[in-house]
Design a protein around this motif. Structure first.
Motif, PDB file in Angstrom:
ATOM      1  N   UNK A 120       3.778   3.945 -11.034  1.00  0.00           N
ATOM      2  CA  UNK A 120       3.654   2.211 -10.478  1.00  0.00           C
ATOM      3  C   UNK A 120       3.115   3.158  -8.920  1.00  0.00           C
ATOM      4  N   UNK A 121       3.983   3.455  -8.238  1.00  0.00           N
ATOM      5  CA  UNK A 121       3.629   4.382  -6.855  1.00  0.00           C
ATOM      6  C   UNK A 121       2.064   5.210  -6.812  1.00  0.00           C
ATOM      7  N   UNK A 126      -1.815   3.530  -0.945  1.00  0.00           N
ATOM      8  CA  UNK A 126      -1.932   3.339   0.003  1.00  0.00           C
ATOM      9  C   UNK A 126      -0.839   2.193   0.746  1.00  0.00           C
ATOM     10  N   UNK A 127       0.163   1.760   0.307  1.00  0.00           N
ATOM     11  CA  UNK A 127       1.272   1.049   0.735  1.00  0.00           C
ATOM     12  C   UNK A 127       2.307   1.196   0.250  1.00  0.00           C
ATOM     13  N   UNK A 128       3.251   0.889   1.166  1.00  0.00           N
ATOM     14  CA  UNK A 128       4.894   1.199   0.575  1.00  0.00           C
ATOM     15  C   UNK A 128       4.997   0.237  -0.947  1.00  0.00           C
ATOM     16  N   UNK A 179      10.170  -5.063  -6.141  1.00  0.00           N
ATOM     17  CA  UNK A 179       9.017  -5.065  -7.631  1.00  0.00           C
ATOM     18  C   UNK A 179       8.779  -4.021  -8.758  1.00  0.00           C
ATOM     19  N   UNK A 180       8.685  -2.659  -8.410  1.00  0.00           N
ATOM     20  CA  UNK A 180       8.984  -1.657  -9.939  1.00  0.00           C
ATOM     21  C   UNK A 180       9.947  -2.646 -10.368  1.00  0.00           C
ATOM     22  N   UNK A 216       9.754   0.601   2.173  1.00  0.00           N
ATOM     23  CA  UNK A 216       9.817   0.730   0.213  1.00  0.00           C
ATOM     24  C   UNK A 216       9.390   2.644   0.514  1.00  0.00           C
ATOM     25  N   UNK A 217       8.172   2.689  -0.872  1.00  0.00           N
ATOM     26  CA  UNK A 217       8.539   3.857  -1.386  1.00  0.00           C
ATOM     27  C   UNK A 217       7.430   4.128  -1.881  1.00  0.00           C
TER      28      UNK A 217
END
Length: 90
Positions: free
Chosen positions: A16-17, A22-24, A29-30, A63-64
């Motif tokens: 997912x990451x 480009x963004x956390x 959401x994950x 976020x991550x």
């Protein structure tokens, strides 16, 4: 080597990451996208942070994110994540 549920979740979170570099990404959401327990995913994220696979970004827009480019991450991390994740499950 048999993959545990924790390892499966870890791989999904990394994917997912990697798709959203480009963004956390928010843990909520994950968890929602893969129908996972958010609480359980937080425990797995701790393992991934300790393994230096993801980094956390604090704050409102935090976020991550992957700690390094996706191309630099191989499946060799699975063994380490599996060992640590097994400790979480106890």
């Amino acid at each position: 080597m048999r993959l545990t549920q924790q390892t499966n979740y870890a791989v999904r979170a990394l994917m997912y990451c990697a798709v959203n570099p480009d963004k956390p990404s928010k843990v909520a959401d994950i968890a929602a996208s893969f129908d996972m327990s958010e609480t359980h995913l937080f425990k797995i994220m701790k393992v991934l942070v300790d393994a230096n696979l993801i980094k956390t970004i604090r704050g409102r827009n935090g976020g991550v994110m992957l700690a390094r480019p996706a191309e630099k991450i191989s499946v060799s991390f699975l063994r380490n994540v599996s060992i640590v994740a097994a400790r979480i499950a106890r």
